[in-house]
Design an enzyme around this catalytic site. Structure first.
Site, PDB file in Angstrom:
ATOM      1  N   ILE A 155      12.571  25.133 -45.835  1.00 15.07           N
ATOM      2  CA  ILE A 155      11.316  24.980 -45.078  1.00 15.07           C
ATOM      3  C   ILE A 155      10.284  26.013 -45.543  1.00 15.07           C
ATOM      4  O   ILE A 155       9.105  25.683 -45.731  1.00 15.07           O
ATOM      5  CB  ILE A 155      11.581  25.096 -43.554  1.00 15.07           C
ATOM      6  CG1 ILE A 155      12.464  23.925 -43.081  1.00 15.07           C
ATOM      7  CG2 ILE A 155      10.271  25.116 -42.774  1.00 15.07           C
ATOM      8  CD1 ILE A 155      12.990  24.045 -41.665  1.00 15.07           C
ATOM      9  N   ARG A 234      13.466  29.771 -34.799  1.00 15.61           N
ATOM     10  CA  ARG A 234      14.276  29.889 -33.581  1.00 15.61           C
ATOM     11  C   ARG A 234      13.614  30.906 -32.671  1.00 15.61           C
ATOM     12  O   ARG A 234      13.127  31.948 -33.134  1.00 15.61           O
ATOM     13  CB  ARG A 234      15.714  30.335 -33.897  1.00 15.61           C
ATOM     14  CG  ARG A 234      16.613  29.239 -34.469  1.00 15.61           C
ATOM     15  CD  ARG A 234      16.943  28.136 -33.453  1.00 15.61           C
ATOM     16  NE  ARG A 234      17.785  27.093 -34.014  1.00 15.61           N
ATOM     17  CZ  ARG A 234      17.368  25.967 -34.591  1.00 15.61           C
ATOM     18  NH1 ARG A 234      16.061  25.715 -34.693  1.00 15.61           N
ATOM     19  NH2 ARG A 234      18.229  25.084 -35.054  1.00 15.61           N
ATOM     20  N   ASP A 258       6.838  26.865 -31.826  1.00 15.60           N
ATOM     21  CA  ASP A 258       7.482  25.561 -31.589  1.00 15.60           C
ATOM     22  C   ASP A 258       8.862  25.792 -30.980  1.00 15.60           C
ATOM     23  O   ASP A 258       9.574  24.838 -30.668  1.00 15.60           O
ATOM     24  CB  ASP A 258       7.603  24.802 -32.923  1.00 15.60           C
ATOM     25  CG  ASP A 258       8.126  23.372 -32.741  1.00 15.60           C
ATOM     26  OD1 ASP A 258       7.620  22.669 -31.847  1.00 15.60           O
ATOM     27  OD2 ASP A 258       9.046  22.973 -33.481  1.00 15.60           O
ATOM     28  N   GLU A 263      14.224  28.358 -24.369  1.00 14.20           N
ATOM     29  CA  GLU A 263      13.786  26.959 -24.383  1.00 14.20           C
ATOM     30  C   GLU A 263      14.798  25.969 -23.833  1.00 14.20           C
ATOM     31  O   GLU A 263      14.420  24.889 -23.364  1.00 14.20           O
ATOM     32  CB  GLU A 263      13.372  26.541 -25.799  1.00 14.20           C
ATOM     33  CG  GLU A 263      14.514  26.433 -26.789  1.00 14.20           C
ATOM     34  CD  GLU A 263      14.061  25.889 -28.140  1.00 14.20           C
ATOM     35  OE1 GLU A 263      13.120  26.434 -28.722  1.00 14.20           O
ATOM     36  OE2 GLU A 263      14.671  24.904 -28.616  1.00 14.20           O
ATOM     37  N   HIS A 295       9.479  22.305 -29.520  1.00 10.63           N
ATOM     38  CA  HIS A 295      10.477  22.070 -30.568  1.00 10.63           C
ATOM     39  C   HIS A 295      10.346  20.658 -31.154  1.00 10.63           C
ATOM     40  O   HIS A 295      11.277  19.844 -31.104  1.00 10.63           O
ATOM     41  CB  HIS A 295      11.894  22.303 -30.020  1.00 10.63           C
ATOM     42  CG  HIS A 295      12.852  22.750 -31.083  1.00 10.63           C
ATOM     43  ND1 HIS A 295      13.768  23.742 -30.888  1.00 10.63           N
ATOM     44  CD2 HIS A 295      13.029  22.332 -32.367  1.00 10.63           C
ATOM     45  CE1 HIS A 295      14.478  23.921 -31.998  1.00 10.63           C
ATOM     46  NE2 HIS A 295      14.047  23.071 -32.902  1.00 10.63           N
TER      47      HIS A 295
END
Ligand code: NAD
Length: 335
Positions: A155, A234, A258, A263, A295
């Site tokens: 990524i 994360r 995100d 979460e 997310h």
């Protein structure tokens, strides 16, 4: 293989059912997450298929083993939510989807940067209310800005390539440096140097004991005043309470996330009619220069298709008694 899928949403059911037409595993979809209350549902299944916020601790894994489960198929890349030691002690194999679409997450990262910078979310709401003023919508050019990237795996590389296209200068840190990126002009530096020089910092490393709270009070104090911080990796890479302090004293100019430390209690659910109990998240949402998405970096058609195809293939490989290149070994340590 008889497989129980947990934490499933409509899109999981759609893509898995479509991809399973030829593969013909026996799939049962549960909307609930896999937890102490739902672990009992795994009785009679050989495999469980789980996502990022299903916490597979020792207690749950012992229960899976008791129920006859032999395989944990993660339909995500990260495996920080699984107690690897407990799984191996119980002879339960783990497979994952190491790469489904790095571009999906990289492009979402860029969406967060552009939205925070050019304030298109505010403009959208203004125009709908007949407010055509552009006051307070001033952004900055990305061209010639310095972008710091921590973690240049799949990524991180995709993200660097996009930002190079904007004409940004890229500084990166990774425990393993990418020759491809170096050839493209990316310069590897220490985390400290990146914090000091970057206008935008983007996190793309996994969550490990080494990276947990890699961005804390000390890191914020070393950043350029007014810098932008983006996290699509994360939640626990950032110590959120320290981020709030940095936003309050205006050391941090923008925050786009995100992912969020807590979460699992919130994301992937419609809680619009509930009283949200998480005061830290509510404080974050209250800042005008903070953007939170729940997310969704992975959420593209291409990524969903690839996640389903690879997960079903992983299950088939293990069912056939073959070695899967996507198997997570105990030595992999915590991701
Ligand atoms: P990857 O394994 O290809 O790359 C991770 C990189 O981080 C590697 O180059 C590795 O060397 C580096 N790294 C490891 N420890 C490090 C450390 N201590 N400091 C700096 N770098 C370190 O993984 P990827 O596919 O690029 O995914 C990166 C992360 O993105 C995943 O771990 C996951 O947490 C997250 N992710 C988020 C979403 C989303 O929807 N938001 C989707 C997929 C993945």
């Amino acid at each position: 293989m008889k497989t129980a899928l947990f934490s499933t949403k409509s899109y999981d059911r759609e893509y898995f059912s479509q991809c399973n037409i030829d593969v013909k595993h026996s799939l049962t979809y549960f909307e609930e997450s896999l937890n102490v209350n739902t672990a009992e549902l795994t009785k009679g299944y050989e495999a469980v298929c789980v996502f990022v916020n299903d916490k597979l601790d020792k207690h749950i894994i012992d229960k899976l083993s008791e129920n006859g489960v032999k395989l944990i198929a993660l339909r995500c890349a990260g495996f920080n939510n699984v107690d690897l030691k407990a799984a191996f002690e119980n002879n339960i194999k783990i497979v994952r989807v190491p790469a489904y679409s790095p571009q999906a997450v990289a492009e979402h990262t860029v969406a967060l940067i552009l939205t925070l910078n050019r304030k298109t979310h505010k403009a959208y709401n203004r125009i709908r209310e007949g407010n055509f003023s552009v006051e307070k919508l001033i952004g900055f050019n990305l061209f010639n800005k310095t972008v710091g990237v921590i973690g240049t795996g799949k990524i991180g590389i995709a993200f660097c390539e996009i930002m190079l296209g904007f004409g940004c200068k890229i500084l990166a840190y990774d425990i393993i440096e990418s020759d491809i990126l170096k050839m493209k002009g990316v310069v590897y530096k220490s985390v400290e140097e990146i914090l000091a020089d970057a206008d935008i910092i983007s996190l793309h490393c996994p969550l490990t004991p080494q990276t947990n709270h890699i961005i804390d009070r000390e890191a914020f104090s070393k950043m350029k005043k007014g810098a932008m911080l983006i996290n699509t990796s994360r939640g626990a890479l950032i110590k959120t309470s320290d981020a709030i302090d940095a936003l309050k004293n205006e050391q941090l100019g923008y925050l786009g996330i995100d992912v969020y430390e807590q979460e699992e209690k919130l994301f992937f659910r419609d809680l619009s009619e509930n009283i949200i109990q998480d005061d830290i998240l509510l404080r974050l949402i209250g800042f005008p220069n903070v953007l939170v998405t729940a997310h969704q970096g992975f959420l593209t058609k291409e990524a969903l298709d690839q996640i389903a195809v690879t997960t079903l293939k992983n299950i088939s490989t293990i069912e056939d008694g073959e070695c899967s290149e996507n198997e997570v070994k105990h030595e992999s340590g915590k991701n």
